[in-house]
Design an enzyme around this catalytic site. Structure first.
Site, short mmCIF file in Angstrom:
data_model
loop_
_atom_site.label_atom_id
_atom_site.label_comp_id
_atom_site.label_asym_id
_atom_site.label_seq_id
_atom_site.Cartn_x
_atom_site.Cartn_y
_atom_site.Cartn_z
N TYR A 62 0.82 -1.22 0.00
CA TYR A 62 0.00 0.00 0.00
C TYR A 62 0.86 1.27 0.00
O TYR A 62 0.32 2.37 -0.19
CB TYR A 62 -0.94 0.05 1.23
N HIS A 123 1.40 -11.79 2.65
CA HIS A 123 0.24 -11.18 2.00
C HIS A 123 -0.45 -12.14 1.04
O HIS A 123 -1.64 -12.05 0.78
CB HIS A 123 0.71 -9.93 1.24
#
Ligand SMILES: NC(=O)c1ccc[n+]([C@@H]2O[C@H](COP(=O)([O-])OP(=O)(O)OC[C@H]3O[C@@H](n4cnc5c(N)ncnc54)[C@H](OP(=O)(O)O)[C@@H]3O)[C@@H](O)[C@H]2O)c1
Length: 286
Positions: A62, A123
């Protein structure tokens, strides 16, 4: 028991935490910050903290670990709360190697200035068995060195979870973060997590807004006097998931946590479960 109308106009934020298999606790509602950057990110995180959120779900991918950390630090400096009252999550972008994973964790701590990460995750399962297990070893070592408190995985299916558990890890995964909402209930992997004491965390709880106009969502929102977003969040909470609503709009950030005033009845929960269509709105790398 379903309450059909609000008994007070004051917000009733859900601030409860759940226990992890590590003994640490995790806030059940946390702010998602994917695609949230700069001043918008600062305002969203600040608003969330002010209205009662205590957890922020970030990721290397992000590119906002530094922004989240700066806002958390600024907030804590003028608040009676301390670092231990905040739950900061991040995730390594790709399963490249042991060294790369350790470097991502160190970078996360340096950028965020948080001192340690509450929850650090793989992730994605991408990369193959060997890389997954090698990177998991990096997460275990980061717990032992005190850089990370709790470790978990994201987007892992039953096979990848089984593989990890069968590798006899020193530390098992505490959390599996998955896309979860009534339109994608992932019941098999959710059950596997429950059977193995792995807490499930629900991302994209609004299916990114793609089903707010579904007739059952509209009907039940009217019945409970809540918004479609609040209905979807209650579904997640009542399933026992951690839930990660994302918003950058202050009124939505508040209403998304203000879901402590009603409960969905058992029959309506079943109706919502029945909406499952395996809808995927996110890629594995978010
Ligand atoms: N581990 C993973 O692979 C993975 C993947 C995806 C997401 N995540 C995490 O989960 C978080 C949430 O998922 P997401 O961002 O994909 O989607 P989401 O939370 O399902 O939906 C976000 C969208 O809903 C809108 N929204 C928020 N509150 C609303 C409300 N009350 N009424 C109407 N619309 C509303 C937001 O717009 P506004 O911002 O304009 O309000 C945004 O467009 C992410 O931010 C991230 O932290 C993890």
């Amino acid at each position: 028991m379903a309450e059909l109308t609000r008994t007070t106009s004051r917000p009733q934020p859900v601030t409860q935490s759940l226990e992890l298999n590590t003994g640490h606790t995790i806030p059940q509602i946390q702010l998602g910050v994917y695609l949230t950057e700069g001043q918008e990110c600062h305002r969203a995180v600040r608003t969330a903290l002010e209205v009662g959120y205590r957890g922020i779900d970030s990721a290397e991918w992000y590119c906002n670990e530094h922004q989240i950390g700066a806002t958390l630090t600024e907030f804590l400096a003028s608040s009676p709360l301390s670092r231990t009252d905040i739950f900061f999550t991040s995730k390594v972008q790709r399963n490249i190697s042991y060294d790369d994973t350790r470097a991502s964790i160190r970078q996360c701590i340096r950028l965020s200035q948080m001192g340690y990460v509450d929850l650090y995750m793989l992730h994605t399962p991408k990369g193959g068995r060997e890389k997954r297990l090698e990177c998991w070893r990096a997460l275990e070592d980061a717990v032992e060195s005190g850089e990370v408190r709790t470790i978990g995985v994201s987007n892992f299916g039953v096979e990848e979870l089984r593989e990890l558990l069968e590798s006899k890890p020193r530390i098992g995964p505490a959390v599996n973060q998955l896309e979860l909402h009534p339109f994608n209930t992932q019941s098999e992997v959710v059950q596997f997590c429950r059977d193995n004491n792995i807490l499930v965390s629900a991302y994209s709880p609004f299916a990114r807004g793609r089903r707010f106009d579904n007739p059952t969502i509209v009907e039940l929102s009217e019945k409970y006097g809540c918004s479609g977003a609040q209905l979807l969040l209650r579904w997640s909470l009542q399933k026992g998931f951690v839930v990660l609503p994302k918003s950058v709009q202050p009124n939505r950030i508040l209403s998304n946590v203000d879901v402590g005033w009603f409960e969905i009845g058992a029959e309506d929960m079943e109706r919502l479960d029945g909406l499952d269509e395996g809808l995927t709105t996110a890629s594995h790398q978010e």
